[in-house]
Structure formats: C-alpha cells, structure tokens
Design a protein around this motif. Structure first.
Motif: not given
Ligand code: HGY
Ligand code: MN
Ligand code: MN
Length: 414
Positions: A82, A93, A127, A189
C-alpha cells in the motif's frame, strides 16, 4: 544473478516519501485524501513509464500489469502492498513493498526473458484504516471479504464516504474488484518490529500474522461544574475512559501471552477545562496470534465495560474491524527461504504483529511475506528507518522469488 536497479528503487522510495508533507515536514497520506492522490499519481506515472498496463478498480486499488508474451492466459504472480500512510508516518511502511514490486517487474521486463505468466504489482486502497475502517480495506474487497458497495459507503473520521472521496480524487476506477485472480501473492515489507534487528538477521520469511480486533467505545456521563460537584456526585466520562486505558494496558502487560492492547484515539466532550466530561469516545486495538486468546481479551474488556456501566455511565461499543490470525502458504515461505540462502543471506521464520494486505489476499491465493529489519523496531513514526543495503537485499529476494514463479529463475519452473 540478475539484480534490481538499487538507485532507482531507493530514489523512488525517497521521492514518494517526500509527497504529502505538511508545513512542519510531517508525512501524512490518509486514504483517498488530496495527499494520497499525489502519491497515487506519482506511482501511476512510474507504472506507465515502465510500459505496464494500468488498471484501477472500483475501490481504488491500482494495478500495474506486465502481460508478457504467449503465456496463454495464465494467472499472474501478484506483488502488492500500500502507499497510504498513518499520520506523521515514515517513508517505508507499504511504499517499500509497492515500489520494490514495480522495480522487480521493470528489472525482469528489461532482462529480455519472457515470463511464463503475467506479473502484476498492486497498491491497495486504505491499508492503514486511519480515516476509514476497517484497515486492509482495498485488499479485503479484492479478496471478496466485504462488498464493494459497503466499503465505498464507509464514513471517514472527517465525514465523507470513501466512495465520494475516491471520486473526488479521481480514483474511483472502473474495474470490478477481484478482476485479477493471482496465481501466487508475495508482499515485501519492513518488519515494523524489533526481532530481525535484535537477532542480526536480514530476511524474515513470514509464515503467519496475528489476529486484530478494533472497537470504538462511547462513554456517556453527565456534564457538570468542575468546582461545585462533589466527587461522590460525579458521572465522569473522562475518568471512566482513563480506567479503560489502564485496565487494557495493565492486563496486557501482566499477561504471559503476546497480547497487545492500544488506545490510540480519545476525544472528550465538551472538552472544557472546568466541565466534567459528559462523553468520551476512544478506540481499542487488541491483537494476539492466538484466536482463543484474542476472544478472551475481548470478553474481559466487555465485562469491564459492564462493571463501569453499573456505576451510572452509559457505554456503547461499535466493532470497527475483526480479523482472525492467518497462516501463510508454506511453499511460498520455503521459496523465500531458498532465495535468501541462494544469496547467502540468513533468514528466519516469523509471525507479523502488524496487519498487511497479504492476510486478505491469502484468502484467494497462496501468499506469504518477506520482511527486512526496522531500526529500533520503530514504525508508524517519522523515526521509521531501514538501511539502504537491507532494502536492496529484500528487493533482490523478492526478485528471485517472482522470477522463479514466472519461470524466469535459474530453475526455470513456472
Ligand atoms: O494496523 C496495522 O497493523 C496496519 O498498519 N494497518
Ligand atoms: Mn503496512
Ligand atoms: Mn502501517
């Protein structure tokens, strides 16, 4: 071994990380906001530059697709994450995984090889769930976990619906959610926790993800004069809210299970220095890798709220999100481990404390995640940081896994 273009990836992470900063330099791109639009526009521009087909679905999920030649309608390998953020966020992030996915496809596309199946990268809408609940909303809709109309009707913390906001920023797409059925899904991630850094391990092969319970609690007491009302005659919503915070914190801190509890938002009304609060509105974020434990924590909170209600205040609870723990696909986890060891990188299996789009796509396709270390375990903060070398290493593992799945790896299987 082919490798990604490190400078292109790192440059894009920084360029996207500069989009959506306020006068104090704080980064905030809440879902379907004006700053989210700026980030989306930048990402779509890069997708087009890379020569990918761009598709946007009705919930605003953005897909960049490399069809490849003669792979006779095979289901694509999907990479995703995202680009919406929390408030005063870091730059890695979600964005790291989306941009690394684009980087992997661009690298493979320029390798001269042809994939045995299409490759696609997705930036899923909302998200973070900060403005509209639940979180992981775009991927949940993609996976058929909630109806797109219900999601578009979600009312944001600032009043508008997600559907209105997506239309306003020009990302109410025309593709039906779920139009792209992935063969396999992989998400890269940052760990957002302390484990990899503490153990000095560069790659996490994520095999599971903990359960999440989000609630909004409204406590109604009685407004009264702060100076004239004896303590024994108060129905103080602010005091009750404070007791909820300490109940949750102390219970989770004393627990020998990995339960975590957070009250991240609280509002008092009328919010005046000399008025006993008549209302308190707070949110509760409870998480545990074990579903039974999570249910027990929810029940303990409900019982505590009942005891508060017996003291003359009114408590109403609204569920905002509830996702059970998820186990990822072991074969994909093994691919990640094999890719790490082929590059001489140590990896370890782990669970994710944070929620991710992968937990939703795991409902419709084999899925797993790759983690890289977070400095100090910090995330959802401008202090979020991962070293360039760690970012590049993670992206090369993603490259190898995707190349393998698309029959472009050394083993050439599809
Ligand atoms: O809340 C989470 O774990 C994710 O960042 N949405
Ligand atoms: Mn994330
Ligand atoms: Mn996040």
């Amino acid at each position: 071994m082919i490798a990604i273009d490190a400078q292109r990836l790192l440059g894009r992470i920084r360029e996207l990380g500069a989009v959506g900063r306020d006068a104090e330099g704080r980064l905030t791109r809440l879902a379907a906001s004006d700053t989210d639009k700026l980030g989306r526009d930048l990402f779509v521009g890069w997708l087009r530059q890379a020569g990918l087909d761009v598709a946007v679905d009705r919930i605003g999920n953005i897909f960049g697709i490399w069809q490849g030649a003669d792979n006779n309608g095979q289901a694509p390998v999907l990479i995703g994450s995202h680009i919406d953020t929390v408030i005063d966020a870091g730059i890695y992030d979600g964005c790291y995984g989306v941009l690394a996915g684009l980087e992997v496809i661009e690298t493979l596309k320029s390798s001269g090889l042809s994939p045995s199946r299409p490759l696609a990268v997705a930036a899923f809408t909302n998200e973070e769930g900060v403005r509209f609940s639940p979180d992981m909303m775009g991927s949940l809709v993609h996976a058929g976990g909630v109806d797109v109309e219900a999601a578009l009707a979600a009312v944001g913390t600032d009043g508008g619906t997600l559907g209105q906001e997506l239309a306003r920023i020009g990302y109410a797409g025309d593709r039906e959610p779920g139009f792209l059925k992935p063969h396999i899904y992989v998400e890269l991630h940052i760990e957002q926790g302390p484990v990899l850094e503490r153990e000095g391990i560069p790659i996490g092969a994520v095999e599971s993800l903990q359960g999440i319970s989000w609630q909004r609690i409204t406590i109604d007491g009685v407004a009264n004069h702060a100076g004239t009302t004896p303590m024994s005659m108060r129905s103080d919503a602010g005091y009750a809210a404070a007791r909820v915070v300490t109940f949750l914190h102390d219970r989770a801190a004393a627990s020998n299970s990995p339960t975590v509890a957070t009250v991240g938002t609280m509002r008092l009304e009328p919010n005046a220095i000399n008025v006993i609060p008549s209302r308190a509105v707070l949110t509760v974020d409870l998480r545990d890798p074990d579903e039974q434990h999570l249910q027990a924590e929810e029940a303990a909170l409900a019982a505590f709220l009942e005891r508060l209600a017996d003291e003359g205040i009114t408590v109403t609870v609204e569920r905002l999100a509830r996702f059970e723990p998820v186990i990822f696909d072991g074969r994909v986890v093994e691919l990640i481990e094999a890719a790490a060891s082929k590059r001489g990188l140590v990896s370890r299996r782990m669970t994710s404390g944070a929620g991710h789009d992968a937990q939703m796509i795991a409902r419709i396709a084999p899925a797993a995640m790759i983690f890289v270390p977070s400095a100090g375990g910090i995330s959802h903060s401008p202090r979020e940081h991962t070293e360039d070398a760690e970012l590049v290493a993670g992206a090369n593992i993603l490259l190898d896994v995707v190349a393998d799945l698309a029959g472009m790896g050394e083993r050439g299987n599809g």
